[in-house]
Motif scaffolding. Structure first.
Motif, PDB file in Angstrom:
ATOM      1  N   ALA A   1       0.842  -1.210   0.000  1.00 15.38           N
ATOM      2  CA  ALA A   1       0.000   0.000   0.000  1.00 15.38           C
ATOM      3  C   ALA A   1       0.873   1.254   0.000  1.00 15.38           C
ATOM      4  CB  ALA A   1      -0.925  -0.011   1.204  1.00 15.38           C
ATOM      5  N   LYS A   2       1.975   1.183   0.732  1.00 17.43           N
ATOM      6  CA  LYS A   2       2.901   2.331   0.765  1.00 17.43           C
ATOM      7  C   LYS A   2       3.527   2.557  -0.599  1.00 17.43           C
ATOM      8  CE  LYS A   2       6.793   4.213   3.397  1.00 17.43           C
ATOM      9  NZ  LYS A   2       7.768   3.958   4.494  1.00 17.43           N
ATOM     10  N   LEU A   3       3.873   1.463  -1.289  1.00 17.20           N
ATOM     11  CA  LEU A   3       4.408   1.602  -2.647  1.00 17.20           C
ATOM     12  C   LEU A   3       3.365   2.208  -3.576  1.00 17.20           C
ATOM     13  CD1 LEU A   3       6.324  -1.787  -3.131  1.00 17.20           C
ATOM     14  CD2 LEU A   3       7.325   0.495  -2.907  1.00 17.20           C
ATOM     15  N   SER A   4       2.119   1.775  -3.418  1.00 18.09           N
ATOM     16  CA  SER A   4       1.036   2.304  -4.253  1.00 18.09           C
ATOM     17  C   SER A   4       0.858   3.798  -4.034  1.00 18.09           C
ATOM     18  CB  SER A   4      -0.275   1.580  -3.940  1.00 18.09           C
ATOM     19  OG  SER A   4      -0.143   0.190  -4.115  1.00 18.09           O
ATOM     20  N   ALA A   5       0.902   4.211  -2.775  1.00 18.02           N
ATOM     21  CA  ALA A   5       0.717   5.630  -2.451  1.00 18.02           C
ATOM     22  C   ALA A   5       1.851   6.477  -3.000  1.00 18.02           C
ATOM     23  CB  ALA A   5       0.613   5.815  -0.942  1.00 18.02           C
ATOM     24  N   GLY A   6       3.003   5.868  -3.190  1.00 21.83           N
ATOM     25  CA  GLY A   6       4.165   6.615  -3.678  1.00 21.83           C
ATOM     26  C   GLY A   6       4.202   6.777  -5.170  1.00 21.83           C
TER      27      GLY A   6
END
Length: 491
Positions: free
Chosen positions: A374-379
């Motif tokens: 999810a953190k990668l997606s948000a980035g």
């Protein structure tokens, strides 16, 4: 048929110039409230006793159910109380009484009447004052979606607003799928209740609405519905409603689904996470779910290949991330596995190569992996440009052990361009895993926050042995923010 009270009302009483029946002291008055039921008078409640006072103001508040469509006869009787004993039958105990209806009190707000003794004789200059304090109502509202099979599914329940006839409920968020299954003409059944702490809520009224009707507010039109109690409408000819529910605000936020990203030319970033917990069994043993059979792939490999071969068509660089959880890796025996591969076959080879080098351990915690992706997606920058979308495939042999943290991670992840496929491998009981899939209801975090959209699909692999099990929810989803208020009109 028993009537349902429209509201509760509070009454307070006081007296002036009561008869003095005592020889040495003044009277010790008490007021008894009687109600007439089926032609019989019965005691409903009584005030406290005020010692030696001919002008008492009683602190006791009488709480009554109010049926505006009925004539509710009341009788207030004042007695001189001797000691702690109940009221006697002697005439000199009776200081006077008066009859009226609850409707008269409500209409006048404050009623002053002379007290009468037996046979209609006035009790001197004695009077009783009955004051109508307020309507007491603790309203809340429920919205139900009516399904195709006519069953009703609760969509939202508002908070209870205490002692208020004109509540303005807090705005709430709901996906268009949950609200009406993306059908703008699907009926919504809305119920308004008067909250009761014992759970016996009083029904105020109901109405039916559609999302198409709600959207008229965007054109500057006032959107409202008559809240009707069918029993009142049947009984009283001039009954109009029990109030009006007003839509004060509505905002529609587009939430981009998987299909939106594909149609916009987005690239898929595929990640697989494999369960290396000890419950899978020793990979060297043929009974293990991780056993590498030279003649037939195990279920982990079957699921990986089935999903991966579809996803690789949308990934331009054909580079896939592979993660593991629940394993200890020598020499430090850290619980993690992470590789990058240039094809699905590369992921398969990495999986086969790592098995002899790791120790299967535990626990089955997947929330760190979901949070990581999810953190990668948000980035990835601006989500609305539909340029990138992440798919996380989790392969596991059992129910996750960090269920609360996993639910929280999924709710957070539902705001990102991310879909999660969880495949249950083996013959374990996966019933508890269904809670993560939003098909049977809205997934919520431990704090009660709902997912923005349904991003999880869970399926036991034993039910789907071919690539046909792989699916995404491609229904367009939107987030609706709704605010409602209520205005009572009693006629």
């Amino acid at each position: 048929m028993t009537s349902v009270p429209n509201q509760k009302v509070e009454l307070r009483v006081s007296c002036k110039s009561l008869l003095d029946r005592d020889t040495l002291n003044k009277s010790d008055p008490c007021v008894i409230l009687m109600v007439q039921t089926n032609g019989q008078w019965t005691e409903l409640d009584r005030t406290e006793v005020i010692k030696s006072n001919l002008h008492p103001v009683f602190g006791k508040v009488f709480l009554l159910d109010y049926y505006f469509e009925e004539v509710q006869k009341l009788r207030f009787e004042v007695y001189d109380i001797h000691g702690t004993h109940s009221i006697g039958t002697r005439d000199d105990d009776f200081l006077g009484g008066v009859e009226c209806t609850l409707g008269q009190i409500v209409a006048q707000k404050k009623m002053v009447k002379p007290l009468l003794l037996k046979y209609g004789k006035y009790a001197g200059k004695s009077t009783i004052t009955v004051g109508f304090l307020t309507f007491k109502s603790d309203p809340f509202m429920e919205i139900y979606r009516i399904n195709d099979d006519e069953t009703e599914q609760l969509v939202h329940r508002t908070e209870v607003i205490k002692n208020n006839l004109n509540p303005v409920w807090e705005p709430f968020k709901v996906s268009l799928i949950s609200l009406c299954s993306c059908d703008e003409d699907r009926k919504l059944k809305c119920l308004v209740w008067d909250h009761d702490s014992r759970g016996k809520h009083d029904f105020i009224g109901e109405f039916y609405a559609t999302f198409r009707e709600m959207q008229k507010i965007s054109s500057g039109n006032k959107v409202s519905w008559d809240c009707v109690n069918p029993k009142y409408k049947q009984k009283k000819r001039n009954y109009k409603n029990s109030g009006v529910v007003i839509l004060t605000d509505l905002k529609l936020h587009r939430v981009y689904s998987f299909l939106d990203y594909i149609m916009g030319g987005c690239q898929i970033h595929f990640t697989v996470a494999i369960d290396f917990t000890a419950s899978n069994g020793d990979p060297r043993n043929s009974c293990s779910l991780h056993y590498i059979n030279p003649y037939q792939p195990n279920e982990y490999l079957k699921a990986l290949i089935a999903v991966g071969e579809i996803c690789q068509d949308y990934d331009s660089d054909k580079r896939f991330s592979a993660l593991g959880f629940g394993a200890r890796i020598p020499p430090n025996y850290e619980v993690s596995v992470s590789v990058r591969a240039v094809s699905i076959q590369g992921v398969v080879e990495a999986y086969q190569n790592c098995l002899p080098k790791i120790q299967l351990y535990g626990p089955t915690n997947v929330s760190p992996i979901i949070n990581r992706i999810a953190k990668l997606s948000a980035g990835d920058g601006n989500i609305k440009d539909a340029s990138r979308y992440h798919i996380l495939l989790i392969l596991t042999d059992g129910v996750v052990t960090d269920m609360a943290d996993t639910r929280e991670a999924i709710v957070r992840g539902s705001y990102q361009p991310l879909s999660i496929i969880i495949v249950g491998v083996g013959n374990a009981d996966f019933t508890d895993m269904q809670i993560l899939d939003g098909d049977d209801g809205v997934l919520r975090s431990p704090k009660g926050e709902p997912v923005l959209r349904d991003i999880v699909q869970f399926v036991p692999f034993r039910d789907f042995k071919t690539v046909s099990f792989f699916f995404f929810s491609v229904c367009q989803s939107s987030l609706v923010v709704i605010q409602l208020s209520f205005e009572p009109l009693y006629v």
